[in-house]
Design an enzyme around this catalytic site. Structure first.
Site: not given
Length: 260
Positions: A118, A192, A199
């Site tokens: 997250c 998230c 990411c």
């Protein structure tokens, strides 16, 4: 004597439609937006939206606004509701077909390695790491990290894990995602919406999953005021983890090379 005519169970009626079954299958892999589902199933958006509405009306699918871009919504398969409806459908045909009997899962030769991500690594991903480690009892290697980690865990993260699950994480500190760039993971799970977009790629061997869960730490108020949000968030994550665990045994053992 003729048997009384029975109505088709709701789950059978809903899931028998090929497109609705495909949508359920796609959402079983993680939360997705409408445009992603349209691309995956290859059907027009208006048709996909129509069948998603039917699934939402039944409670099998839920939707929530993206915390990153409020114009987007993420759709989520409610596995608890699906299990309830499947059990009811089996029992309505024959008592011996109840689907709530104990199941056994195979144990992989090497533990699968899972990463939760997250933004701050102070609430959602830290809770997920602790709960999966607790539920797996050593059968899974677990990490969590943040794209922009906070200096410390949120006080309510420590509290909810201790009070609701008997887990002490008071000594844990958030970790920078970049520090894990050299490791390989069987599954990378973003919790998230913002972290999902930024990411990094951990390679084709990693299974990517997204859980669209609002940040309980983003709400205004004192720690005492926001604690119910943390409790609800932890409960949702725990439910998802209980359904995640059996799927981890199917991961390819050739990807299990991450280590600390």
């Amino acid at each position: 004597m003729a048997l009384a005519r029975q109505e088709v169970p709701p789950f059978v009626h809903l899931a028998a439609h090929p497109l609705r079954w495909r949508l359920l299958a796609e959402l079983s892999e993680g939360d997705q937006r409408v445009r992603e589902l349209v691309a995956r199933v290859g059907e027009p958006q208006n048709l996909v939206s129509y069948h998603l509405r039917l699934l939402r009306d039944s409670g099998l699918v839920t939707a929530s606004r993206s915390s990153h871009d409020g114009r987007d919504s993420y759709y989520h398969l409610n596995l608890e509701r699906a299990a309830e409806m499947l059990t009811s459908a089996g029992a309505s045909l024959h008592p011996a077909l109840r689907m709530d009997s104990p199941r056994t899962e195979s144990t992989p030769s090497e533990p699968p390695v899972v990463l939760f991500v997250c933004t701050g690594n102070s609430a959602r991903s830290a809770i997920a790491e602790a709960l999966l480690r607790h539920r797996a009892a050593g059968s899974v290697e677990v990490f969590s990290a943040g794209t922009r980690p906070k200096p410390s865990l949120h006080a309510n993260t420590v509290r909810v894990l201790r009070e609701e699950y008997g887990i002490d994480r008071s000594a844990q500190r958030p970790r920078l995602l970049d520090s894990l760039a050299d490791l390989r993971f069987d599954a990378v799970i973003t919790l998230c919406d913002k972290a999902r977009e930024v990411c990094p790629d951990f390679g084709d061997d990693s299974r990517w999953i997204h859980w669209s869960i609002p940040d309980p730490a983003a709400s205004n108020g004192s720690d005492e005021d926001t604690y119910p949000l943390f409790r609800a968030t932890a409960a949702e994550i725990d439910t998802r983890i209980r359904y995640l665990l059996p799927t981890l045994t199917t991961l390819d053992s050739t990807t299990r090379s991450a280590s600390t």
